[in-house]
Design a protein around this motif. Structure first.
Motif, PDB file in Angstrom:
ATOM      1  N   ARG A 102       0.936  -1.235  -0.115  1.00  0.00           N
ATOM      2  CA  ARG A 102       0.162   0.209   0.031  1.00  0.00           C
ATOM      3  C   ARG A 102       0.696   1.262  -0.008  1.00  0.00           C
ATOM      4  O   ARG A 102       0.491   2.021  -0.793  1.00  0.00           O
ATOM      5  CB  ARG A 102      -0.770   0.054   1.336  1.00  0.00           C
ATOM      6  CG  ARG A 102      -1.572   1.205   1.385  1.00  0.00           C
ATOM      7  CD  ARG A 102      -2.849   1.224   0.830  1.00  0.00           C
ATOM      8  NE  ARG A 102      -3.833   2.407   1.141  1.00  0.00           N
ATOM      9  CZ  ARG A 102      -3.995   3.318   0.576  1.00  0.00           C
ATOM     10  NH1 ARG A 102      -3.391   3.560  -0.560  1.00  0.00           N
ATOM     11  NH2 ARG A 102      -4.786   4.563   1.080  1.00  0.00           N
ATOM     12  N   LEU A 103       1.828   1.338   0.855  1.00  0.00           N
ATOM     13  CA  LEU A 103       2.586   2.513   0.827  1.00  0.00           C
ATOM     14  C   LEU A 103       3.492   2.664  -0.276  1.00  0.00           C
ATOM     15  O   LEU A 103       3.777   3.934  -1.009  1.00  0.00           O
ATOM     16  CB  LEU A 103       3.651   2.426   2.011  1.00  0.00           C
ATOM     17  CG  LEU A 103       2.936   2.279   3.438  1.00  0.00           C
ATOM     18  CD1 LEU A 103       4.303   2.516   4.469  1.00  0.00           C
ATOM     19  CD2 LEU A 103       2.001   3.353   3.660  1.00  0.00           C
ATOM     20  N   VAL A 115       6.613   8.016   2.555  1.00  0.00           N
ATOM     21  CA  VAL A 115       4.866   7.758   2.591  1.00  0.00           C
ATOM     22  C   VAL A 115       4.933   7.190   4.158  1.00  0.00           C
ATOM     23  O   VAL A 115       5.773   6.136   4.461  1.00  0.00           O
ATOM     24  CB  VAL A 115       4.286   6.837   1.636  1.00  0.00           C
ATOM     25  CG1 VAL A 115       2.630   6.657   2.089  1.00  0.00           C
ATOM     26  CG2 VAL A 115       4.250   7.784   0.257  1.00  0.00           C
ATOM     27  N   LYS A 116       4.241   7.469   5.197  1.00  0.00           N
ATOM     28  CA  LYS A 116       4.026   6.948   6.451  1.00  0.00           C
ATOM     29  C   LYS A 116       2.559   6.831   6.690  1.00  0.00           C
ATOM     30  O   LYS A 116       1.461   7.293   6.065  1.00  0.00           O
ATOM     31  CB  LYS A 116       4.618   8.076   7.401  1.00  0.00           C
ATOM     32  CG  LYS A 116       6.122   8.145   7.348  1.00  0.00           C
ATOM     33  CD  LYS A 116       6.730   8.960   8.655  1.00  0.00           C
ATOM     34  CE  LYS A 116       8.112   9.015   8.562  1.00  0.00           C
ATOM     35  NZ  LYS A 116       8.678   9.672   9.798  1.00  0.00           N
ATOM     36  N   SER A 117       2.402   5.923   7.684  1.00  0.00           N
ATOM     37  CA  SER A 117       1.061   5.614   7.932  1.00  0.00           C
ATOM     38  C   SER A 117       0.939   5.502   9.715  1.00  0.00           C
ATOM     39  O   SER A 117       1.929   5.403  10.543  1.00  0.00           O
ATOM     40  CB  SER A 117       0.486   4.412   7.255  1.00  0.00           C
ATOM     41  OG  SER A 117       1.138   3.168   7.940  1.00  0.00           O
ATOM     42  N   ASP A 118      -0.241   5.665  10.151  1.00  0.00           N
ATOM     43  CA  ASP A 118      -0.614   5.382  11.604  1.00  0.00           C
ATOM     44  C   ASP A 118      -0.156   4.005  12.034  1.00  0.00           C
ATOM     45  O   ASP A 118       0.013   2.996  11.040  1.00  0.00           O
ATOM     46  CB  ASP A 118      -1.873   5.710  12.026  1.00  0.00           C
ATOM     47  CG  ASP A 118      -2.408   7.205  11.889  1.00  0.00           C
ATOM     48  OD1 ASP A 118      -1.336   7.967  11.895  1.00  0.00           O
ATOM     49  OD2 ASP A 118      -3.379   7.609  11.837  1.00  0.00           O
ATOM     50  N   CYS A 119      -0.228   3.689  13.221  1.00  0.00           N
ATOM     51  CA  CYS A 119       0.072   2.526  13.870  1.00  0.00           C
ATOM     52  C   CYS A 119      -0.755   2.092  15.107  1.00  0.00           C
ATOM     53  O   CYS A 119      -1.359   2.803  15.397  1.00  0.00           O
ATOM     54  CB  CYS A 119       1.752   2.372  14.149  1.00  0.00           C
ATOM     55  SG  CYS A 119       1.937   3.076  15.572  1.00  0.00           S
ATOM     56  N   ASN A 165       7.423   3.414  10.588  1.00  0.00           N
ATOM     57  CA  ASN A 165       6.190   3.503   9.962  1.00  0.00           C
ATOM     58  C   ASN A 165       6.017   4.008   8.529  1.00  0.00           C
ATOM     59  O   ASN A 165       4.902   4.486   8.211  1.00  0.00           O
ATOM     60  CB  ASN A 165       5.131   4.048  10.869  1.00  0.00           C
ATOM     61  CG  ASN A 165       5.479   5.851  11.031  1.00  0.00           C
ATOM     62  OD1 ASN A 165       6.601   5.991  10.995  1.00  0.00           O
ATOM     63  ND2 ASN A 165       4.440   6.384  11.464  1.00  0.00           N
ATOM     64  N   GLY A 166       7.000   3.989   7.897  1.00  0.00           N
ATOM     65  CA  GLY A 166       7.174   4.493   6.506  1.00  0.00           C
ATOM     66  C   GLY A 166       8.021   3.905   5.555  1.00  0.00           C
ATOM     67  O   GLY A 166       8.728   2.851   5.912  1.00  0.00           O
ATOM     68  N   ILE A 167       8.130   4.500   4.368  1.00  0.00           N
ATOM     69  CA  ILE A 167       8.972   3.923   3.375  1.00  0.00           C
ATOM     70  C   ILE A 167       9.736   5.046   2.725  1.00  0.00           C
ATOM     71  O   ILE A 167       8.966   6.224   2.654  1.00  0.00           O
ATOM     72  CB  ILE A 167       8.356   3.108   2.149  1.00  0.00           C
ATOM     73  CG1 ILE A 167       7.483   3.870   1.391  1.00  0.00           C
ATOM     74  CG2 ILE A 167       7.922   1.862   2.820  1.00  0.00           C
ATOM     75  CD1 ILE A 167       6.995   3.164   0.154  1.00  0.00           C
TER      76      ILE A 167
END
Length: 437
Positions: A102-103, A115-119, A165-167
């Motif tokens: 997804r990222l 790109v980062k997301s919540d955890c 939490n990202g790439i």
């Protein structure tokens, strides 16, 4: 097709966690990956587990580090990485199968440097079951799901605190020479990495989706070491030296660094005030004086003020900059106030309102003093009926059925005022409500 993503897993004596971490990467829906496992001389069976997993999956690359340094290990991985993007996975954590796919999809589609997301953070209960709670990057939704130049938003500096939490686009990191500090051990060495990615990126994306699973209760983790002030001082003194040597004039970059420094300083003292400290008094004093001098100067020059610092951080910072003694005495007074309001252990049953990180902290604080915890409460409907160490999480409406002798401990910093008003509207007496933070 070539390698799209390189995932770096630095390890040292995590035999109880390593297989779950690595298998969570092996099971990603994104298949065009390499899994770079760099061990720093584990003696608890970690290397044997890694070797067994490598025999199952040819995408796993095993490497031994000649130094016990988290930053050095990650930098080794960055040098080895062949992917278009790179990610770092803490080896006591794990990720859900769709995370990296997804990222990566969003990063390529929107041409992002990261790109980062919540955890979800979790801790393991006495019965072995895990209790999860969401950790958002940002309190408000304004910065999610849009392309940002991070340094233009002071909120990023005060709220974006994790690298795992990202790439990150490999070319972006290489071009800007973004690396981790290679100090011994595994503590706070990502501060510089996160700072530089924030200030150099012109196209960053934050998603509200939740893919990462973050363990908060492992013994030996750097965040639980009691040495945070020392480690934070080391990282920020290096950043200051770099910016000063460069003669940095970009106000956004300078403000970002001082906003980040202010929050780190306050967070370290929140740990110290709980008795979680493992550095000598002389060393603590040296670190305190350095932070105080730098932050006072930044305030006097108008680099930071209450407009760019979170209210909860600002109120603590003001006291800390007055004196270390005043801050610690204020914490002791606050703890005494809580004990006075909720009574001695056994006097009244306690309801903890809030199941996040502060709820976890409140639970530990009360349990250590043998208080009678009746229930948890939370406004998150998904938690109602679940249990925390055998204690049921209830809807706030449950307050209608409880006696007037119950004491409520609000464990939520941002919304404590709203929660208190909510409890009062449900008929709870004001004298039975106490604010934990």
């Amino acid at each position: 097709m070539g390698i799209r993503l390189s995932i770096i897993l630095p390890s040292l004596n995590v035999a109880d966690y390593i297989e779950e971490a690595v298998r969570s990467v092996m099971n990603q829906t994104l298949k065009e990956i390499e899994i770079i496992c760099i061990d720093a001389g584990s003696d608890d069976g970690t290397w044997k587990i890694l070797s067994g997993l490598a025999a199952e999956d040819e995408r796993i690359v095993l490497c031994r580090s000649d130094k016990r340094s988290y930053g050095y290990q990650v930098n080794m991985g960055l040098d080895m990485a062949q992917g278009e993007y790179v990610a770092i996975l803490e080896t006591d954590d794990y990720v859900v199968p769709e995370m990296y796919g997804r990222l990566y999809e969003e990063a390529v589609k929107r041409d992002c440097e990261y790109v980062k997301s919540d955890c979800f953070a979790y801790w393991t209960q006495d019965n072995g079951e895990r209790f999860f709670f969401k950790k958002r990057i940002f309190v408000n939704d304004d910065l999610y799901d849009k392309i940002l130049e991070p340094k233009k938003h002071f909120t990023v500096a005060t709220e974006d605190w994790y690298l795992w939490n990202g790439i990150y686009k490999k070319e972006f990191l290489t071009k800007n020479e973004i690396r981790l500090s290679e100090t011994p051990g595994a503590a706070f060495q990502d501060i510089g990495f996160i700072f530089w990615t924030n200030v150099y990126a012109t196209r960053a994306l934050y998603l509200k989706d939740v893919y990462y699973r973050y363990c908060i209760d492992r013994e030996g983790a750097s965040t639980n070491s009691g040495k945070g002030l020392k480690y934070s001082y080391g990282e920020f003194s290096r950043l200051c030296e770099i910016l000063e040597t460069r003669g940095e004039t970009d106000e956004d970059v300078i403000r970002s660094m001082y906003c980040r420094m202010a929050k780190s300083f306050v967070c370290c003292y929140m740990d110290i005030s709980k008795g979680s400290i493992d550095i000598a008094d002389s060393e603590r004093t040296q670190c305190y004086r350095w932070f105080r001098e730098k932050l006072q100067s930044a305030l006097e020059r108008g680099i930071i003020d209450r407009a760019v610092i979170q209210p909860g951080v600002w109120s603590k910072l003001e006291v800390l900059l007055t004196s270390e003694e005043n801050y610690i005495e204020g914490v002791k007074a606050h703890d005494a106030k809580i004990r006075n309001e909720i009574g001695a252990p056994g006097d009244f049953p306690i309801v903890i309102f809030g199941c996040g990180s502060y709820g976890y902290s409140a639970y530990k604080w009360l349990s250590n003093q043998e208080y009678d915890i009746l229930n948890f409460m939370d406004n998150n409907k998904a938690l109602w009926g679940t249990k925390v160490n055998g204690i049921t999480v209830e809807s706030p409406q449950k307050a209608d059925t409880l006696s007037d002798s119950v004491k409520y401990l609000i464990a939520n910093e941002l919304y404590s005022g709203d929660i208190k008003a909510q409890l009062l509207s449900l008929g709870v007496l004001d004298e039975n409500i106490c604010i934990y933070v």
